[in-house]
Scaffold this active site. Structure first.
Site, PDB file in Angstrom:
ATOM      1  N   ARG A 138       0.835  -1.205   0.000  1.00  0.00           N
ATOM      2  CA  ARG A 138       0.000   0.000   0.000  1.00  0.00           C
ATOM      3  C   ARG A 138       0.873   1.259   0.000  1.00  0.00           C
ATOM      4  O   ARG A 138       2.086   1.183   0.129  1.00  0.00           O
ATOM      5  CB  ARG A 138      -0.969  -0.005   1.192  1.00  0.00           C
ATOM      6  N   GLY A 139       0.161   2.408  -0.115  1.00  0.00           N
ATOM      7  CA  GLY A 139       0.876   3.687  -0.238  1.00  0.00           C
ATOM      8  C   GLY A 139       1.003   3.982  -1.732  1.00  0.00           C
ATOM      9  O   GLY A 139       1.429   3.117  -2.503  1.00  0.00           O
ATOM     10  N   ALA A 140       0.619   5.189  -2.118  1.00  0.00           N
ATOM     11  CA  ALA A 140       0.534   5.500  -3.548  1.00  0.00           C
ATOM     12  C   ALA A 140       1.854   5.282  -4.290  1.00  0.00           C
ATOM     13  O   ALA A 140       1.866   4.765  -5.409  1.00  0.00           O
ATOM     14  CB  ALA A 140       0.058   6.947  -3.710  1.00  0.00           C
ATOM     15  N   ALA A 141       2.966   5.663  -3.676  1.00  0.00           N
ATOM     16  CA  ALA A 141       4.258   5.484  -4.342  1.00  0.00           C
ATOM     17  C   ALA A 141       4.625   4.002  -4.407  1.00  0.00           C
ATOM     18  O   ALA A 141       5.085   3.498  -5.425  1.00  0.00           O
ATOM     19  CB  ALA A 141       5.344   6.247  -3.588  1.00  0.00           C
ATOM     20  N   CYS A 193      -1.960   9.461   8.223  1.00  0.00           N
ATOM     21  CA  CYS A 193      -1.756   8.208   7.493  1.00  0.00           C
ATOM     22  C   CYS A 193      -0.263   7.868   7.462  1.00  0.00           C
ATOM     23  O   CYS A 193       0.464   8.178   8.407  1.00  0.00           O
ATOM     24  CB  CYS A 193      -2.347   8.291   6.092  1.00  0.00           C
ATOM     25  N   ASP A 225      -2.503  10.878  -2.835  1.00  0.00           N
ATOM     26  CA  ASP A 225      -2.809   9.754  -3.732  1.00  0.00           C
ATOM     27  C   ASP A 225      -3.013  10.272  -5.139  1.00  0.00           C
ATOM     28  O   ASP A 225      -2.618   9.632  -6.107  1.00  0.00           O
ATOM     29  CB  ASP A 225      -4.032   8.987  -3.234  1.00  0.00           C
ATOM     30  N   ASN A 234      -6.463  12.444  -0.772  1.00  0.00           N
ATOM     31  CA  ASN A 234      -5.562  11.725   0.141  1.00  0.00           C
ATOM     32  C   ASN A 234      -6.411  10.992   1.179  1.00  0.00           C
ATOM     33  O   ASN A 234      -7.646  11.095   1.191  1.00  0.00           O
ATOM     34  CB  ASN A 234      -4.585  12.717   0.796  1.00  0.00           C
ATOM     35  N   LYS A 235      -5.735  10.275   2.059  1.00  0.00           N
ATOM     36  CA  LYS A 235      -6.411   9.419   3.048  1.00  0.00           C
ATOM     37  C   LYS A 235      -7.578  10.126   3.728  1.00  0.00           C
ATOM     38  O   LYS A 235      -7.470  11.294   4.101  1.00  0.00           O
ATOM     39  CB  LYS A 235      -5.373   8.956   4.084  1.00  0.00           C
ATOM     40  N   LYS A 278       1.968  11.790  -9.175  1.00  0.00           N
ATOM     41  CA  LYS A 278       0.691  11.747  -8.425  1.00  0.00           C
ATOM     42  C   LYS A 278      -0.320  12.731  -9.017  1.00  0.00           C
ATOM     43  O   LYS A 278      -1.408  12.911  -8.483  1.00  0.00           O
ATOM     44  CB  LYS A 278       0.937  12.102  -6.959  1.00  0.00           C
TER      45      LYS A 278
END
Ligand code: RI2
Length: 313
Positions: free
Chosen positions: A17-20, A121, A190, A200-201, A226
């Protein structure tokens, strides 16, 4: 093919997980797949793998941008295409790693000695900024939210402690209670839309609201991948709604209670002071230019925004 399906499941279940991280993971998966894809149906198989990976989580555009970058492979024959796809995957991974380091170097200048920074987050880009300030000898304290329902805040506090940074964990609903003790907020992204809004979260927009009220600067740390090309044509970002069981136990669900579990929310650009990218600290109003000039979507028609179109040059 099994490996692609397994990778997709890891992204969907948030094991990765995590956008990057999901962007890099998708590029790595496509790279390994390209090494083995058949010579007879190379394009077809690559497209299949790209689709499977793309249809895992809908919100973070980093996933789309990573897959799109790799899928722009070219060549006169299959072997050339294979090598091109592998090279492009490596390039993307390298871009991601370099960008994060650069974001740390640029963003840390916004953090002064003795600052208390709030984060939400678990964003590798945001943590890069905080850790760089600490590495440069500044005394930094962090207030980190739990980030229910998946508790990514626990990852954040562990990572900060491992780096030797002072950290306080709070419940998400305590943000306004603590905001006056905070010198600045740093969060990840994100997706950033063409008009400079941040996705974002879930909970990010409430923090931005509290920060604005308290006149606390609100910074976003985001690599340029992003930024969302699709939003140039007015497409709205799909907000992922996850399983109700992440939020409520069975005994509640069986009462017939309706439970909503959006994973992300939208922070309008008016609440954002600066976006720290690898190409500089920019105002959210510059998002359109990042997409057209930096990502190469200037003059592109809507129908050209498909996986195999020519961007990022
Ligand atoms: P980096 C995460 O999404 C969080 O929303 C975080 O702020 C964002 O990705 C960016 O993280 P999730 O995968 O790319 O936990 O900065 O739903 O690491």
């Amino acid at each position: 093919m099994e490996e692609v399906l397994e990778a997709a499941e890891k992204i969907r279940s948030m094991e990765v997980r995590g956008a990057a991280r999901i962007a890099r993971f998708a590029a790595e998966t496509l790279m390994k797949f390209a090494e083995k894809a058949s010579a007879e149906k190379f394009d077809e198989e690559m497209r299949w793998a790209a689709d499977i990976l793309l249809n895992t989580r809908p919100t973070a555009v980093s996933l789309y941008n990573a897959i799109n970058y790799v899928m722009r492979y070219s060549g006169e024959n299959v072997e050339e295409k294979r090598q091109s796809a592998i090279r492009r995957a490596r390039e993307f991974i390298n871009w991601a790693e370099t960008a994060q380091r650069k974001i740390g170097e640029i963003g840390e200048k916004r953090i002064k000695d003795g600052y208390t920074v709030m984060t939400h987050c678990n964003s590798s880009a945001a943590l890069s900024v905080i850790k760089k300030a600490h590495e440069n000898g500044k005394r930094v304290e962090v207030i980190a939210t739990e980030s229910r329902p998946r508790w990514q805040g626990h990852l954040t506090v562990k990572q900060l402690r491992e780096a030797g940074i002072e950290v306080t964990l709070i419940v998400d609903s305590a943000v306004r209670y603590f905001i006056n003790e905070v010198d600045c907020v740093v969060v990840g992204a994100d997706t950033i839309t063409a008009n400079g809004a941040l996705i974002n979260k879930i909970g990010t927009s409430q923090i931005a609201l509290a920060a604005k009220e308290a006149r606390v600067p609100f910074m976003v740390a985001a690599e340029t991948y992003k930024f969302s090309p699709k939003t140039l044509f007015g497409e709205l970002v799909v907000i992922e709604e996850r399983d109700a069981r992440e939020v409520a136990p069975e005994e509640i669900l069986k009462l017939g209670v309706k439970v909503r579990n959006p994973a992300f929310d939208v922070t309008p650009r008016d609440y954002i002071d600066v976006i720290i990218t690898e190409i500089g600290a920019i105002p959210p109003e510059m998002a359109y230019i990042v997409i057209t000039e930096r990502l190469g979507y200037a003059g592109i028609e809507e129908e050209e925004i498909t996986l195999n179109s020519r961007h990022f040059d």
